[in-house]
Design a protein around this motif. Structure first.
Motif, PDB file in Angstrom:
ATOM      1  N   GLY A  64       0.839  -1.197   0.000  1.00  0.00           N
ATOM      2  CA  GLY A  64       0.000   0.000   0.000  1.00  0.00           C
ATOM      3  C   GLY A  64       0.871   1.242   0.000  1.00  0.00           C
ATOM      4  O   GLY A  64       1.949   1.267   0.600  1.00  0.00           O
ATOM      5  N   ALA A  65       0.407   2.297  -0.693  1.00  0.00           N
ATOM      6  CA  ALA A  65       1.197   3.522  -0.812  1.00  0.00           C
ATOM      7  C   ALA A  65       0.397   4.736  -0.362  1.00  0.00           C
ATOM      8  O   ALA A  65      -0.743   4.945  -0.793  1.00  0.00           O
ATOM      9  N   GLN A  66       0.994   5.526   0.520  1.00  0.00           N
ATOM     10  CA  GLN A  66       0.358   6.758   0.993  1.00  0.00           C
ATOM     11  C   GLN A  66       1.334   7.926   0.914  1.00  0.00           C
ATOM     12  O   GLN A  66       2.541   7.741   0.763  1.00  0.00           O
ATOM     13  N   ALA A  67       0.776   9.134   1.017  1.00  0.00           N
ATOM     14  CA  ALA A  67       1.607  10.326   1.148  1.00  0.00           C
ATOM     15  C   ALA A  67       1.899  10.535   2.630  1.00  0.00           C
ATOM     16  O   ALA A  67       1.031  10.318   3.477  1.00  0.00           O
ATOM     17  N   GLU A  68       3.116  10.967   2.911  1.00  0.00           N
ATOM     18  CA  GLU A  68       3.503  11.173   4.314  1.00  0.00           C
ATOM     19  C   GLU A  68       2.534  12.116   5.032  1.00  0.00           C
ATOM     20  O   GLU A  68       2.198  11.908   6.195  1.00  0.00           O
TER      21      GLU A  68
ATOM     22  N   VAL B 289       2.905   9.004  -5.810  1.00  0.00           N
ATOM     23  CA  VAL B 289       2.959   8.282  -4.533  1.00  0.00           C
ATOM     24  C   VAL B 289       3.319   6.812  -4.763  1.00  0.00           C
ATOM     25  O   VAL B 289       4.212   6.274  -4.093  1.00  0.00           O
ATOM     26  N   THR B 290       2.688   6.163  -5.739  1.00  0.00           N
ATOM     27  CA  THR B 290       2.980   4.730  -5.916  1.00  0.00           C
ATOM     28  C   THR B 290       4.391   4.511  -6.474  1.00  0.00           C
ATOM     29  O   THR B 290       5.100   3.605  -6.020  1.00  0.00           O
ATOM     30  N   VAL B 291       4.787   5.346  -7.431  1.00  0.00           N
ATOM     31  CA  VAL B 291       6.140   5.182  -7.982  1.00  0.00           C
ATOM     32  C   VAL B 291       7.187   5.523  -6.919  1.00  0.00           C
ATOM     33  O   VAL B 291       8.188   4.821  -6.762  1.00  0.00           O
ATOM     34  N   GLY B 292       6.938   6.585  -6.162  1.00  0.00           N
ATOM     35  CA  GLY B 292       7.863   6.973  -5.094  1.00  0.00           C
ATOM     36  C   GLY B 292       7.978   5.901  -4.021  1.00  0.00           C
ATOM     37  O   GLY B 292       9.080   5.594  -3.546  1.00  0.00           O
ATOM     38  N   VAL B 293       6.851   5.328  -3.658  1.00  0.00           N
ATOM     39  CA  VAL B 293       6.874   4.261  -2.643  1.00  0.00           C
ATOM     40  C   VAL B 293       7.582   3.020  -3.192  1.00  0.00           C
ATOM     41  O   VAL B 293       8.342   2.361  -2.466  1.00  0.00           O
ATOM     42  N   THR B 294       7.368   2.722  -4.465  1.00  0.00           N
ATOM     43  CA  THR B 294       8.070   1.576  -5.065  1.00  0.00           C
ATOM     44  C   THR B 294       9.581   1.769  -4.949  1.00  0.00           C
ATOM     45  O   THR B 294      10.312   0.870  -4.518  1.00  0.00           O
ATOM     46  N   ARG B 295      10.021   2.968  -5.300  1.00  0.00           N
ATOM     47  CA  ARG B 295      11.458   3.260  -5.211  1.00  0.00           C
ATOM     48  C   ARG B 295      11.968   3.099  -3.778  1.00  0.00           C
ATOM     49  O   ARG B 295      12.994   2.471  -3.530  1.00  0.00           O
ATOM     50  N   LYS B 296      11.201   3.644  -2.839  1.00  0.00           N
ATOM     51  CA  LYS B 296      11.617   3.576  -1.434  1.00  0.00           C
ATOM     52  C   LYS B 296      11.646   2.129  -0.926  1.00  0.00           C
ATOM     53  O   LYS B 296      12.572   1.724  -0.203  1.00  0.00           O
ATOM     54  N   LEU B 297      10.643   1.342  -1.317  1.00  0.00           N
ATOM     55  CA  LEU B 297      10.584  -0.046  -0.851  1.00  0.00           C
ATOM     56  C   LEU B 297      11.738  -0.872  -1.417  1.00  0.00           C
ATOM     57  O   LEU B 297      12.231  -1.800  -0.761  1.00  0.00           O
ATOM     58  N   ILE B 298      12.164  -0.535  -2.637  1.00  0.00           N
ATOM     59  CA  ILE B 298      13.315  -1.237  -3.217  1.00  0.00           C
ATOM     60  C   ILE B 298      14.580  -0.837  -2.456  1.00  0.00           C
ATOM     61  O   ILE B 298      15.389  -1.684  -2.057  1.00  0.00           O
TER      62      ILE B 298
ATOM     63  N   ASP C 226       5.082   5.225   2.944  1.00  0.00           N
ATOM     64  CA  ASP C 226       4.689   6.564   2.513  1.00  0.00           C
ATOM     65  C   ASP C 226       5.898   7.354   2.029  1.00  0.00           C
ATOM     66  O   ASP C 226       7.035   7.039   2.370  1.00  0.00           O
ATOM     67  N   VAL C 227       5.620   8.376   1.207  1.00  0.00           N
ATOM     68  CA  VAL C 227       6.671   9.280   0.722  1.00  0.00           C
ATOM     69  C   VAL C 227       6.214  10.722   0.904  1.00  0.00           C
ATOM     70  O   VAL C 227       5.007  10.997   0.922  1.00  0.00           O
ATOM     71  N   ASN C 228       7.176  11.630   1.038  1.00  0.00           N
ATOM     72  CA  ASN C 228       6.816  13.033   1.261  1.00  0.00           C
ATOM     73  C   ASN C 228       6.563  13.759  -0.064  1.00  0.00           C
ATOM     74  O   ASN C 228       6.787  13.213  -1.138  1.00  0.00           O
ATOM     75  N   ASP C 229       6.097  15.003   0.046  1.00  0.00           N
ATOM     76  CA  ASP C 229       5.672  15.736  -1.151  1.00  0.00           C
ATOM     77  C   ASP C 229       6.804  15.881  -2.170  1.00  0.00           C
ATOM     78  O   ASP C 229       6.584  15.769  -3.382  1.00  0.00           O
ATOM     79  N   GLU C 230       8.003  16.122  -1.689  1.00  0.00           N
ATOM     80  CA  GLU C 230       9.135  16.279  -2.603  1.00  0.00           C
ATOM     81  C   GLU C 230       9.410  14.969  -3.353  1.00  0.00           C
ATOM     82  O   GLU C 230       9.664  14.969  -4.564  1.00  0.00           O
ATOM     83  N   GLN C 231       9.326  13.879  -2.637  1.00  0.00           N
ATOM     84  CA  GLN C 231       9.533  12.569  -3.271  1.00  0.00           C
ATOM     85  C   GLN C 231       8.417  12.247  -4.267  1.00  0.00           C
ATOM     86  O   GLN C 231       8.651  11.581  -5.284  1.00  0.00           O
ATOM     87  N   ILE C 232       7.220  12.745  -3.977  1.00  0.00           N
ATOM     88  CA  ILE C 232       6.092  12.537  -4.903  1.00  0.00           C
ATOM     89  C   ILE C 232       6.371  13.263  -6.221  1.00  0.00           C
ATOM     90  O   ILE C 232       6.230  12.696  -7.306  1.00  0.00           O
ATOM     91  N   VAL C 233       6.797  14.514  -6.117  1.00  0.00           N
ATOM     92  CA  VAL C 233       7.093  15.300  -7.323  1.00  0.00           C
ATOM     93  C   VAL C 233       8.242  14.661  -8.101  1.00  0.00           C
ATOM     94  O   VAL C 233       8.177  14.512  -9.329  1.00  0.00           O
ATOM     95  N   ASP C 234       9.292  14.253  -7.390  1.00  0.00           N
ATOM     96  CA  ASP C 234      10.424  13.577  -8.053  1.00  0.00           C
ATOM     97  C   ASP C 234       9.951  12.339  -8.805  1.00  0.00           C
ATOM     98  O   ASP C 234      10.401  12.073  -9.926  1.00  0.00           O
ATOM     99  N   ALA C 235       9.051  11.583  -8.188  1.00  0.00           N
ATOM    100  CA  ALA C 235       8.583  10.328  -8.795  1.00  0.00           C
ATOM    101  C   ALA C 235       7.697  10.606 -10.008  1.00  0.00           C
ATOM    102  O   ALA C 235       7.756   9.876 -11.006  1.00  0.00           O
TER     103      ALA C 235
END
Ligand code: PLP
Length: 434
Positions: free
Chosen positions: A293-297, A376-385, A349-358
């Motif tokens: 599951g992916a959320q925004a911080e 959010v989903t792409v950013g969370v995927t990156r973080k989970l990896i 979850d990922v923060n707003d900056e990570q969302i924009v980057d993703a």
């Protein structure tokens, strides 16, 4: 003929006092206590107040015949009509026919993220109103028709309001939808342009939702079908079609890992339900899969509960650019926790900056411009990896549930022309871009 014989049996009419025709749907059943109720515009169990879900007489025949029937169906979600709470002739009715969106093999993104097992983007920005919400509204509107509602309504974080407005316009319903007053311009305009009533509420989505619950109980809201409240059990089934499509597009196989955004948690919960149904029907091989599951911080109540090891979700006050996911008190939060834990997945979850980057990463690598929920989903995927939680050697499907044109504000401050020049070659030479 085939749809009838594989998908329904003679108990349908008996179970259902209202004798409404919702295809293979046979009853509503409580997710908590299992109590069954006739199909109707109700959403909570009269005994334990648990949420109600659509129960089916699922086909018991030859899976190969059902698979062929689906493959011969229309290029939209009605190819799965035998597995949905809709009449068999649904494709002939006036509706937006969403679904059958692209499953994009994202090799460039995979290289950037180090995924070797196959990475796919399920791109639901291709739906008629450019978000996944067309899927859930398509189901709810059939239920509204069956129950005789003439006004469609909803509480919305933006995308749902547009999906309801458009579907109502096409199907000839009146609509009156409710949103938080401070949404992105793209969402507000898209919710209003179809000509229905649009009401901004001074408050958060959770305030809007509470308001709608009051309206349902009041004579003011009598005769209204709220797609995500009193029609919620039917609405939810639309999300199953994401699971069906992903598996069919992978050659009738369940992917190893799925990364799904969470607002109320309905989509994630129903994708899991859809995968379980495909296994039961014999349409796919039974195999383990992990749901992430992916959320925004800035609105991460489910992620926080997951990390703390809690079973209950503590409400938050949302503050994030991912407004479509900004539900501080998600109705299906506990079920999301269950599913993430049962399947060996996680919630992050990922923060707003990570969302924009993703968002920019996905655009740059695959030519897909996602709304903030896709960031959010792409950013969370990156973080989970990066954290070693998601296995890059396994087949992974990441959902993009909306179109970047609806949330331009998120990227506008950091995105624009490389240069602005006078219209001559000298000026271009000076800009150093050749
Ligand atoms: C509504 C929405 C979701 C998911 O909503 P759930 O309430 O969790 O089903 C995901 N992405 C977008 C863009 C949405 O609008």
């Amino acid at each position: 003929m085939a749809a009838q014989t594989v998908a329904t049996n003679d108990t349908t009419a008996v179970d259902n006092d209202n004798a409404v025709d919702l295809g293979p749907a046979s009853a509503l059943s409580c997710r908590e206590c299992g109590e069954r109720f006739p199909l109707g515009p109700i959403f909570a169990c009269e005994i334990c107040f648990g949420p109600l879900e659509v129960a089916y007489d699922l086909p018991t025949g030859d899976p190969e015949a059902l698979r062929k029937q689906i493959e011969a169906g229309p290029d939209n979600l009605w190819r799965y009509a035998p597995l949905l709470p809709v009449p068999a002739d649904v494709a002939t009715k006036p509706n937006l026919n969403p679904g059958w969106t692209k499953l994009v093999k994202a090799d460039n993104l995979a290289r950037e993220l180090g995924v070797t097992g196959g990475l796919f983007i399920k791109d639901d920005s291709g739906n008629p109103t450019h978000s996944f919400k067309d899927r859930v509204v398509a189901q709810a509107i059939e239920a509204a028709r069956a129950f005789g509602f003439t006004t469609l309504s909803c509480s919305s974080t933006g995308n749902l309001a547009g999906a309801v407005g458009a579907a109502a316009a096409r199907a000839g319903f009146r609509s009156c939808v409710f949103i938080p007053h401070d949404l992105e311009q793209g969402k507000v305009v898209m919710a209003a342009v179809y000509g229905g009533e649009l009401v901004g509420i001074e408050g958060t989505y959770d305030d809007v939702n509470r308001f709608c619950s009051e309206l349902i109980g009041d004579p003011l809201g009598e005769g209204w079908g709220f797609v995500n409240v009193n029609l919620r059990p039917y609405y939810g089934e639309g999300s199953k079609t994401l699971a069906y499509e992903i598996c069919e597009q992978l050659g009738w196989q369940i992917p190893d890992q799925l990364v799904i955004p969470i607002a109320s948690g309905s989509q994630l919960t129903k994708i899991d339900k859809g995968l379980q149904e495909l296994i039961k029907l014999g349409l796919v091989e039974d195999k383990p899969y992990k749901i992430f599951g992916a959320q925004a911080e800035g609105c991460s109540p489910v992620s926080a509960a997951f990390k703390a090891g809690h079973d209950v979700v503590k409400p938050q006050k949302p503050d994030t650019i991912a407004k479509s996911l900004a539900i501080g008190n998600p109705a299906d939060g506990p079920y999301v926790l269950d599913i993430a834990r049962r399947t060996g997945g996680a919630v992050e979850d990922v923060n707003d900056e990570q969302i924009v980057d993703a968002i920019k990463l996905l655009a740059r690598t695959e030519g897909i411009f996602a709304e903030t929920a896709g960031g959010v989903t792409v950013g969370v995927t990156r973080k989970l990896i990066e954290n070693g939680v998601l296995d890059p050697s396994l087949t992974t499907v990441v959902l993009n549930t909306g179109d970047g044109l609806k949330t331009l504000d998120a990227v506008a401050p950091t995105t624009g022309p490389t240069a602005t020049i006078r219209p001559n070659l000298d000026a271009f030479r000076e800009a150093g871009l050749a």
